[in-house]
Structures are given as C-alpha cells and as structure tokens.
Design a protein around this motif. Structure first.
Motif, PDB file in Angstrom:
ATOM      1  N   PHE A   1       0.079  25.890 -25.284  1.00 55.68           N
ATOM      2  CA  PHE A   1       0.488  26.743 -26.125  1.00 55.68           C
ATOM      3  C   PHE A   1       0.126  28.430 -25.973  1.00 55.68           C
ATOM      4  N   TYR A   2      -1.555  28.130 -26.096  1.00 53.10           N
ATOM      5  CA  TYR A   2      -2.079  28.702 -26.423  1.00 53.10           C
ATOM      6  C   TYR A   2      -2.269  30.155 -25.437  1.00 53.10           C
ATOM      7  N   ARG A   3      -2.326  29.907 -24.512  1.00 52.53           N
ATOM      8  CA  ARG A   3      -1.999  30.720 -22.994  1.00 52.53           C
ATOM      9  C   ARG A   3      -0.951  31.440 -23.520  1.00 52.53           C
ATOM     10  N   THR A   4       0.104  30.680 -23.425  1.00 47.10           N
ATOM     11  CA  THR A   4       1.433  31.495 -23.503  1.00 47.10           C
ATOM     12  C   THR A   4       1.741  32.466 -24.780  1.00 47.10           C
ATOM     13  N   ALA A   5       1.665  31.829 -25.475  1.00 42.67           N
ATOM     14  CA  ALA A   5       1.276  32.893 -26.491  1.00 42.67           C
ATOM     15  C   ALA A   5       0.894  34.255 -26.953  1.00 42.67           C
ATOM     16  N   LEU A   6      -0.789  33.793 -26.106  1.00 43.35           N
ATOM     17  CA  LEU A   6      -1.677  34.902 -25.435  1.00 43.35           C
ATOM     18  C   LEU A   6      -0.744  35.847 -25.170  1.00 43.35           C
ATOM     19  N   LEU A   7      -0.071  35.536 -23.995  1.00 47.55           N
ATOM     20  CA  LEU A   7       0.768  36.520 -22.768  1.00 47.55           C
ATOM     21  C   LEU A   7       2.387  36.828 -24.111  1.00 47.55           C
ATOM     22  N   ASP A   8       2.401  36.668 -24.782  1.00 45.07           N
ATOM     23  CA  ASP A   8       3.974  37.100 -25.397  1.00 45.07           C
ATOM     24  C   ASP A   8       2.660  37.861 -26.032  1.00 45.07           C
ATOM     25  N   PHE A   9       1.955  37.893 -26.622  1.00 46.77           N
ATOM     26  CA  PHE A   9       1.413  39.223 -27.447  1.00 46.77           C
ATOM     27  C   PHE A   9       1.182  40.172 -26.632  1.00 46.77           C
ATOM     28  N   GLU A  10       0.551  39.699 -25.363  1.00 46.09           N
ATOM     29  CA  GLU A  10      -0.119  40.879 -24.774  1.00 46.09           C
ATOM     30  C   GLU A  10       1.294  42.005 -24.397  1.00 46.09           C
ATOM     31  N   ASP A  11       2.786  41.123 -23.860  1.00 48.23           N
ATOM     32  CA  ASP A  11       3.763  41.622 -23.367  1.00 48.23           C
ATOM     33  C   ASP A  11       4.444  42.642 -24.503  1.00 48.23           C
ATOM     34  N   TYR A  12       4.135  42.016 -25.562  1.00 47.37           N
ATOM     35  CA  TYR A  12       4.852  43.124 -26.898  1.00 47.37           C
ATOM     36  C   TYR A  12       4.033  43.871 -27.135  1.00 47.37           C
ATOM     37  N   SER A  13       2.692  43.910 -27.086  1.00 47.87           N
ATOM     38  CA  SER A  13       1.258  44.644 -27.569  1.00 47.87           C
ATOM     39  C   SER A  13       1.555  46.170 -25.573  1.00 47.87           C
ATOM     40  N   LYS A  14       2.326  46.024 -25.004  1.00 46.46           N
ATOM     41  CA  LYS A  14       2.460  46.954 -24.034  1.00 46.46           C
ATOM     42  C   LYS A  14       3.707  47.236 -24.523  1.00 46.46           C
ATOM     43  N   ASP A  15       4.686  46.413 -25.245  1.00 48.50           N
ATOM     44  CA  ASP A  15       6.039  47.452 -25.522  1.00 48.50           C
ATOM     45  C   ASP A  15       6.530  48.340 -26.450  1.00 48.50           C
ATOM     46  N   TYR A  16       4.725  48.084 -27.767  1.00 49.71           N
ATOM     47  CA  TYR A  16       4.792  48.664 -28.661  1.00 49.71           C
ATOM     48  C   TYR A  16       3.466  50.227 -28.140  1.00 49.71           C
ATOM     49  N   ASN A  17       3.257  50.322 -27.592  1.00 46.09           N
ATOM     50  CA  ASN A  17       2.370  51.421 -27.009  1.00 46.09           C
ATOM     51  C   ASN A  17       3.324  52.151 -26.409  1.00 46.09           C
ATOM     52  N   SER A  18       4.489  51.474 -25.595  1.00 48.30           N
ATOM     53  CA  SER A  18       5.388  52.388 -25.326  1.00 48.30           C
ATOM     54  C   SER A  18       5.993  53.423 -25.910  1.00 48.30           C
ATOM     55  N   PHE A  19       6.485  52.407 -26.635  1.00 45.78           N
ATOM     56  CA  PHE A  19       7.520  53.094 -28.357  1.00 45.78           C
ATOM     57  C   PHE A  19       6.289  53.911 -28.799  1.00 45.78           C
ATOM     58  N   LYS A  20       5.184  53.840 -29.168  1.00 45.64           N
ATOM     59  CA  LYS A  20       4.460  54.588 -29.319  1.00 45.64           C
ATOM     60  C   LYS A  20       4.312  55.561 -28.910  1.00 45.64           C
ATOM     61  N   LYS A  21       3.590  55.873 -27.867  1.00 44.21           N
ATOM     62  CA  LYS A  21       3.951  56.926 -26.906  1.00 44.21           C
ATOM     63  C   LYS A  21       5.292  57.655 -27.093  1.00 44.21           C
ATOM     64  N   ASP A  22       6.350  56.964 -27.077  1.00 48.27           N
ATOM     65  CA  ASP A  22       7.574  58.203 -27.404  1.00 48.27           C
ATOM     66  C   ASP A  22       7.924  59.203 -28.308  1.00 48.27           C
ATOM     67  N   TYR A  23       7.393  57.796 -29.371  1.00 46.61           N
ATOM     68  CA  TYR A  23       7.518  58.803 -30.304  1.00 46.61           C
ATOM     69  C   TYR A  23       6.570  59.740 -30.900  1.00 46.61           C
ATOM     70  N   LEU A  24       5.639  59.412 -30.874  1.00 45.31           N
ATOM     71  CA  LEU A  24       4.185  60.611 -31.100  1.00 45.31           C
ATOM     72  C   LEU A  24       4.465  61.785 -30.387  1.00 45.31           C
ATOM     73  N   GLU A  25       5.244  61.478 -28.538  1.00 44.43           N
ATOM     74  CA  GLU A  25       5.629  62.859 -27.854  1.00 44.43           C
ATOM     75  C   GLU A  25       7.134  62.793 -28.018  1.00 44.43           C
ATOM     76  N   ARG A  26       8.256  62.466 -29.266  1.00 42.89           N
ATOM     77  CA  ARG A  26       8.866  62.264 -29.542  1.00 42.89           C
ATOM     78  C   ARG A  26       9.511  62.733 -28.393  1.00 42.89           C
ATOM     79  N   ASN A  27       9.926  62.195 -27.246  1.00 46.30           N
ATOM     80  CA  ASN A  27      10.455  61.767 -26.662  1.00 46.30           C
ATOM     81  C   ASN A  27      11.833  59.977 -27.154  1.00 46.30           C
ATOM     82  N   PHE A  28      12.301  60.641 -27.197  1.00 51.58           N
ATOM     83  CA  PHE A  28      13.323  59.892 -27.390  1.00 51.58           C
ATOM     84  C   PHE A  28      14.441  59.251 -26.302  1.00 51.58           C
ATOM     85  N   ASN A  29      14.215  59.143 -24.915  1.00 54.49           N
ATOM     86  CA  ASN A  29      15.333  58.807 -24.355  1.00 54.49           C
ATOM     87  C   ASN A  29      14.048  57.883 -23.239  1.00 54.49           C
TER      88      ASN A  29
END
Ligand SMILES: [Zn+2]
Ligand SMILES: [Zn+2]
Length: 369
Positions: free
Chosen positions: A189-217
């Motif tokens: 359970f713990y390993r799966t939760a860690l992987l899930d967390f890492e996946d969503y951290s990566k997606d969050y960082n992609s959204f963050k980069k796009d937002y800061l660059e005002r790139n909504f495409n």
C-alpha cells in the motif's frame, strides 16, 4: 515491487530518518509483544481507519506565486458552487456516495450532503481560489484553452490532495504501529501510495510550468455539449485502464516500470438547458492517450455518454447527484450503482453483478429533468 523496507531508505513513517534507525527497531520489539494486544475487532479497526482519514486531512495552497497566499485556507469547491452545485441541489442539498461501516468493512451508500460542503477540499487559499479560477467562474465555458486548463487543473489538484492525504494516513499508521513496516501488504500500500504521489507531483509541475509561461495549449481536450441538463456533476482526474474497444492502455496494478501513470481530467456538469463534457490529457502523455481520444472524438453522443457512465462510477468519488436523479432511480438501479462503484476495488463483487446481469445497469445521464 519490493515488499520489504530497505534498512537505508527513508522510514515510511515520514520521520526523515533512515528506516534502520527509526521504526525498524520498534517494529522488532513490537513483534515480540503479546499478539493479543495487537488484535482488534473489525469494528474498532474500521473506526480507527476512518478516524485516521480525518486526521490525515491537511491544508495547503496549490497556487503558484506563494508570496500572494492569504494565510486563511478555506475549503475550496472542486465543483463550482454557484454555477453548478446550485443547479443540481434541492433545498440546499444533494447526494454523494458515502460509506457506512458494517462488520465486513465499509459499504457504499447514497448520502445526503449540504451543497456548501459538497466537493470541498483544502487545496487553495482564498486569494488563489478566487484569482486563478476567475476565467471559469465569471463567464460561461467557451472552449478557450485557458478554460480547459483551469478545469483540468482543478481536477488535478483535488486528486493530488487526496494522494498526499492517503500517504499521510499510511505514515501515521506506521508511526502508531511500527510492526506494520514488516507486513508485505502494508508495504505494498505504501509503495503504491508513494508512486501515486510522485505521478501527481509530476503532473502538478507540468501544470505549474505551463501556467507560469502562460501556455495554455499543453492539453488536448475533447469537448461535447448535450442539449439536455443532467442531474449530476463531476470533476475528476484518474488513470484509464482500457480504451473504448477494451484494449489495455495502462496496467495500473502491475506495471511499475513506467515513468508515470498518466491521468485524464474529466469535467461533466449541467448548464442552462444543456450539459458540458470536457475531457483532457496533458500533451506530454500523447503516446498513451492519443488513440483513446481519437476514439472518443469519433463516438456519437449516446456512445460517449454510455462510456462516461462507466468511467465516472468506476474511477471517481467526486460525483454529486441531484435529489431528483436519485429519487427517479429504481431500487435495482441504485443497488447496481452502489455495487458497481464498490466493484472497482472488489473483483468478486464484479463477478456477482455480472452473473445477476446488474453490472452498470443504470444511467446517470437519464434525461428526466
Ligand atoms: Zn519511522
Ligand atoms: Zn494561495
């Protein structure tokens, strides 16, 4: 997946110490204690699990320019309160899938909830909740890239918050019961939760980069408008396992080798005499989801709606129903809805439903309102 904690990896209790110098010793000592002390009744375990889930809640702001954060974090609605929830509520109430504790574990039920509490999570401060989402709060959706971005971003933050909360809960559990660090199932359970967390951290960082660059495409979006109002609303992010033709897209249980399990973002909600369906993925996940979205685009409204009827109940809890929709369901349909929901984590329940020919035998898009 490694079902043991390595002595030199960070302790799963979240202490920042190495396992060997933290919970490992405690776990060994606990194992020698009288087993009686450690065995609790199912009721008690269920109660403790719910209590821990409550305690694992936390406040954060997923806004990007942290210096602008207002200290007060209020509950942010993951589904728009004034535009959407008020449309499906009756006397200020609607329904969601909650759970009831029984001897054999939690069981899903349709629970009434006040619309002011519905879909709330502690993911934004007042400032960012208002400022970031203005483009979708102040006017109707018109297929602008920034609107697609904001709907997807809100779905993402809700799910990211939940993944962190799951991890917090597991960490608290290891802290209270260090011997759980020696139990393969808990470690899994713990390993799966860690992987899930890492996946969503990566997606969050992609959204963050796009937002800061005002790139909504950075998203591909499929939009469909229905010409009738549905009696439910959802905003959710999840990894799809099979495409429309039943071909596997992501092996969420066994494939731990991929860099990231990519998500899609699904927003479905009623508007004045219509319904908006907005489904997106990050273009960086093109290789995984391109064919699937090509399929979705080619579907008729009826086919798409029937597919969504499945996706929403299979993959999300963040869905709210109007009292009219719930009251119009027959007992059998309600039973099918709740047990199909439970079957996403319980393969035996799925077989039972299929035998009874009651697997996903309900229609959330029922046009009766
Ligand atoms: Zn520890
Ligand atoms: Zn903030």
């Amino acid at each position: 997946m490694e079902l043991q904690i390595d002595p030199y990896e960070p302790c799963p209790c979240g202490s920042d110490k190495k396992y060997k110098f933290c919970c490992y010793q405690k776990a060994r000592e606990e194992m020698h204690k009288n087993r009686e002390e450690l065995s609790h009744s199912d009721d008690r375990l269920n109660h403790m699990a719910q209590q821990r889930w409550g305690e694992a809640d936390f406040e954060v702001c997923f806004g990007f320019d942290k210096e602008k954060c207002k200290p007060l974090i209020k509950g942010a609605h993951s589904i728009q309160n004034n535009r959407v929830l008020n449309r499906i509520s009756k006397d200020g109430h609607l329904y969601h899938i909650g759970s009831k504790l029984t001897k054999s574990g939690p069981y899903p039920i349709l629970k009434k909830i006040s619309r002011n509490k519905a879909s709330k999570f502690f993911g934004f401060c007042d400032y960012h909740d208002t400022e970031i989402f203005k483009p979708i709060e102040l006017k109707d959706y018109s297929q602008e890239p920034i609107e697609n971005y904001l709907f997807a971003f809100r779905s993402l933050t809700l799910e990211y918050h939940r993944k962190i909360r799951v991890l917090n809960q597991l960490r608290d559990n290891f802290k209270s019961f260090p011997s759980a660090t020696l139990d393969p199932m808990s470690v899994n359970f713990y390993r799966t939760a860690l992987l899930d967390f890492e996946d969503y951290s990566k997606d969050y960082n992609s959204f963050k980069k796009d937002y800061l660059e005002r790139n909504f495409n950075g998203l591909r979006t499929v939009y469909r408008k229905l010409d009738f109002e549905i009696g439910f609303a959802t905003s959710s992010a999840f990894t799809v396992q099979y495409d429309y033709k039943g071909k596997q897209i992501n092996d969420i249980y066994f494939d731990k080798s991929v860099d990231k399990m990519p998500s899609i973002y699904v927003n479905v909600y009623p508007i004045e005499s219509g319904t908006n369906i907005i489904i997106s993925y990050l273009v960086e996940d093109e290789s995984v989801y391109k064919d699937y979205f090509d399929q979705l685009e080619s579907l008729t409204n009826e086919e798409l709606v029937s597919h969504l009827n499945f996706l929403i109940i299979e993959y999300t809890e963040n869905v709210f129903f109007s009292p009219e929709l719930v009251e119009a369901m027959t007992e059998k349909e309600e039973d099918s809805l709740l047990r199909s929901f439970a079957s996403s984590l319980d393969i035996l329940e799925k077989f039972k439903l299929e035998l009874e020919q009651n697997y996903f035998k309900f229609n959330l898009f029922h046009n009766s309102i």
